[in-house]
Design a protein around this motif. Structure first.
Motif, mmCIF file in Angstrom:
data_model
loop_
_atom_site.group_PDB
_atom_site.id
_atom_site.type_symbol
_atom_site.label_atom_id
_atom_site.label_comp_id
_atom_site.label_asym_id
_atom_site.label_seq_id
_atom_site.Cartn_x
_atom_site.Cartn_y
_atom_site.Cartn_z
ATOM 1 N N SER A 72 -10.246 5.105 12.029
ATOM 2 C CA SER A 72 -9.031 5.685 12.613
ATOM 3 C C SER A 72 -7.849 5.505 11.681
ATOM 4 O O SER A 72 -6.943 6.341 11.644
ATOM 5 N N GLY A 73 -7.858 4.419 10.897
ATOM 6 C CA GLY A 73 -6.793 4.235 9.912
ATOM 7 C C GLY A 73 -6.810 5.317 8.849
ATOM 8 O O GLY A 73 -5.760 5.839 8.462
ATOM 9 N N ARG A 74 -8.004 5.672 8.365
ATOM 10 C CA ARG A 74 -8.098 6.752 7.370
ATOM 11 C C ARG A 74 -7.649 8.086 7.963
ATOM 12 O O ARG A 74 -6.985 8.886 7.296
ATOM 13 N N LEU A 75 -8.032 8.331 9.209
ATOM 14 C CA LEU A 75 -7.591 9.562 9.865
ATOM 15 C C LEU A 75 -6.074 9.587 10.021
ATOM 16 O O LEU A 75 -5.438 10.641 9.862
ATOM 17 N N ALA A 76 -5.493 8.426 10.323
ATOM 18 C CA ALA A 76 -4.030 8.347 10.431
ATOM 19 C C ALA A 76 -3.380 8.643 9.098
ATOM 20 O O ALA A 76 -2.332 9.316 9.025
ATOM 21 N N ASP A 77 -3.985 8.170 8.002
ATOM 22 C CA ASP A 77 -3.442 8.434 6.668
ATOM 23 C C ASP A 77 -3.461 9.922 6.329
ATOM 24 O O ASP A 77 -2.640 10.401 5.548
ATOM 25 N N ARG A 78 -4.391 10.634 6.915
ATOM 26 C CA ARG A 78 -4.513 12.070 6.623
ATOM 27 C C ARG A 78 -3.768 12.936 7.624
ATOM 28 O O ARG A 78 -3.927 14.155 7.643
ATOM 29 N N PHE A 125 0.821 -1.205 0.000
ATOM 30 C CA PHE A 125 0.000 0.000 0.000
ATOM 31 C C PHE A 125 0.860 1.262 0.000
ATOM 32 O O PHE A 125 1.899 1.313 0.672
ATOM 33 N N PRO A 126 0.420 2.285 -0.711
ATOM 34 C CA PRO A 126 1.122 3.572 -0.637
ATOM 35 C C PRO A 126 0.905 4.214 0.726
ATOM 36 O O PRO A 126 -0.007 3.832 1.471
ATOM 37 N N LEU A 127 1.730 5.178 1.037
ATOM 38 C CA LEU A 127 1.702 5.821 2.350
ATOM 39 C C LEU A 127 0.322 6.380 2.678
ATOM 40 O O LEU A 127 -0.141 6.294 3.811
ATOM 41 N N ARG A 128 -0.374 6.915 1.682
ATOM 42 C CA ARG A 128 -1.651 7.582 1.936
ATOM 43 C C ARG A 128 -2.764 6.602 2.309
ATOM 44 O O ARG A 128 -3.825 7.014 2.770
ATOM 45 N N GLN A 129 -2.558 5.276 2.102
ATOM 46 C CA GLN A 129 -3.582 4.283 2.436
ATOM 47 C C GLN A 129 -3.113 3.285 3.476
ATOM 48 O O GLN A 129 -3.837 2.349 3.817
ATOM 49 N N ARG A 130 -1.931 3.475 4.015
ATOM 50 C CA ARG A 130 -1.347 2.467 4.894
ATOM 51 C C ARG A 130 -2.119 2.331 6.206
ATOM 52 O O ARG A 130 -2.379 1.235 6.680
#
Length: 503
Positions: free
Chosen positions: A337-343, A146-151
């Motif tokens: 929370s994973g999506r928030l971490a990506d942002r 996965f790229p950094l923005r979706q990790r």
């Protein structure tokens, strides 16, 4: 073309991005890794409920040698994880994972076919070896895909898979044992493993590892013996007695081995684990937070069935279903929370999440004889939401805290922390519950007290013990929250560079 080859190609063609000449889809890799993660996590808990049937089949008591069916798997898993994590970075993550699926599937088949208890325990050890091979590079494979923005999103969904595997075990184990027999809790892994092997040939690229590195055999032996001894001692502590010579000797050997491992690692050019990095704020703090979260929340799945079955009189299946709100809360929140971490919006999520989980445990500790099931479900949901908020950003922090060529070690450290944390959690919660008289009161209630006054007294003792254990679990979660917030004081620049390098 053989039937098996046709089946593998047919399945693989339906996976996104798995056509000829295309790079495999990141979601295809995630799905494949998730199947292995679910199978191996499920087998840490699915066997427990079938132990009475297994004991009956081999004409042995439920306590005693038959417990090795569970303990053998966990001890081998804990002992081998770090070694296989390092090996994955050296020879290639996909190769180690695929070898693990082969070994785990073979161990599952042999477990189901075992004609004696000794051979069943041996086959379960083989399963544990395969599970360690699968777990060791699992998170690293996801990070690679996965790229950094979706990790963070991907790691959050992986946390969901792990939680489902742990919590679904008792329910699935009960259903399979009742309908098909205990041997089928092992046989169900065989077709899943077989299909996974066929798909893996098309999904994985089998990239090479850092073959210039040397495998640290002395360090692997020291840490393997130490972690195995620690898991064994914690698992049998209540049964042997916390002051028994057997337990003291086992723990002493484990501690000496771990200290020797640290000494060995500090003198190696290519250590199994970089001790300096391990004790740093970057890697040490999120791992310590994760350990406290496991100590706190795994105890719930251990303690609450006693309350629901012995005090409230529910069946094992009903008790298992009543515990699912915790998993539902985690399942809902971990991907978010994973999506928030990506942002980049997750710096406070870990500490806040564990604080929320601590509040849920403190509220859960107030349960009584007549507490409504809705109220219990609400506190379980609150704890699950808190854990879901914590896991994704914390896992991202661990995976970003190592150099790009050591992400399998980070993956192995997380899995090892989980395995050891679960054993410690049961030991701490069990010792507290037994020490306050809860186990004896529960056993007496199951038999039936002679008078209403005796029942009330036993209820009071049981609840006092349960509340003490849950409050200690809440304290563990609060400690993890403090450690998670302490990590915010470190400068994020280095972490960003590490993440960019991995990308």
């Amino acid at each position: 073309m053989t039937g098996t080859t046709w089946l593998g190609r047919s399945i693989a063609r339906r996976l996104p991005g798995s056509g000829t000449g295309e790079a495999p889809s990141k979601w295809a890799i995630f799905g494949l890794v998730s199947v292995g993660t679910f199978m191996t996590t499920l087998d840490t808990s699915i066997v427990n409920i079938a132990l009475p049937s297994i004991a009956q089949a081999f004409d042995t008591p439920v306590s005693g040698p038959v417990e090795w069916v569970v303990i053998g798997y966990l001890v081998v898993l804990a002992a081998a994880l770090l070694s296989f994590s390092r090996l994955a970075d050296i020879v290639g993550r996909e190769r180690i994972w695929l070898a693990g699926l082969v070994v785990f599937t073979a161990g599952s088949a042999l477990s189901g076919l075992a004609p004696t208890l000794v051979l069943l325990v041996a086959a379960r050890g083989l399963q544990g070896l395969g599970a360690a091979l699968i777990f060791a590079p699992a998170l690293a494979l996801i990070v690679d895909a996965f790229p950094l923005r979706q990790r963070g999103q991907a790691l959050g969904m992986n946390a969901l898979i792990v939680s489902l595997g742990v919590t679904a075990g008792p329910t699935l184990g009960g259903l399979i044992t009742d309908s098909l027999g205990w041997r089928w809790i092992f046989f169900v892994n065989v077709p899943l493993g077989f299909i996974g092997l066929l798909i893996a040939r098309r999904v994985f690229t089998f990239a090479g590892g850092a073959r210039s590195r040397r495998f640290d055999l002395p360090g692997a032996a020291a840490f393997g013996l130490g972690l195995a001894g620690l898991s064994l001692g914690m698992s049998f502590g209540s049964e042997w007695g916390w002051t028994s010579p057997a337990l003291i000797l086992t723990i002493a050997i484990a501690l000496v081995s771990l200290i020797a491992g640290v000494y060995i690692e500090r003198r190696r050019r290519d250590p199994l684990v970089d001790i300096g990095l391990l004790v740093s704020r970057r890697l040490g703090l999120p791992l310590a937070s994760f350990l406290f979260s496991i100590l706190a929340l795994f105890a719930v799945s251990f303690l609450m069935p006693f309350y629901l079955e012995e005090l409230r009189g529910l069946t094992p299946l009903a008790a298992g279903l009543l515990l699912t709100p915790y998993s539902l809360g985690l399942a809902f929140m971990a991907p978010i929370s994973g999506r928030l971490a990506d942002r980049g919006r997750a710096r406070w999520l870990g500490g806040f999440g564990l604080g929320l989980a601590a509040a849920g445990l403190v509220l859960l500790a107030q349960v009584g004889v007549g507490t409504s099931y809705l109220e219990i479900a609400l506190w379980l949901v609150l704890s699950g939401i808190g854990q879901g908020l914590f896991l994704s950003p914390n896992t991202t922090a661990v995976m970003s805290g190592v150099p790009p060529d050591q992400t399998s070690i980070a993956s192995g450290l997380i899995a090892t922390t989980r395995a050891v944390g679960q054993a410690l959690s049961v030991a701490i919660a069990g010792a507290t519950f037994i020490g306050f008289g809860g186990a004896a009161a529960g056993a007496a209630l199951s038999v039936g007290a002679p008078t209403a006054a005796a029942v009330a007294a036993l209820d009071g003792t049981f609840l006092e013990a349960l509340r003490a254990a849950l409050l200690i679990s809440g304290l563990m979660a609060a400690s993890g929250a403090v450690l998670s917030l302490a990590r915010l004081r470190q400068r994020p620049v280095q972490a960003s560079r590490a993440q960019i390098a991995i990308s």
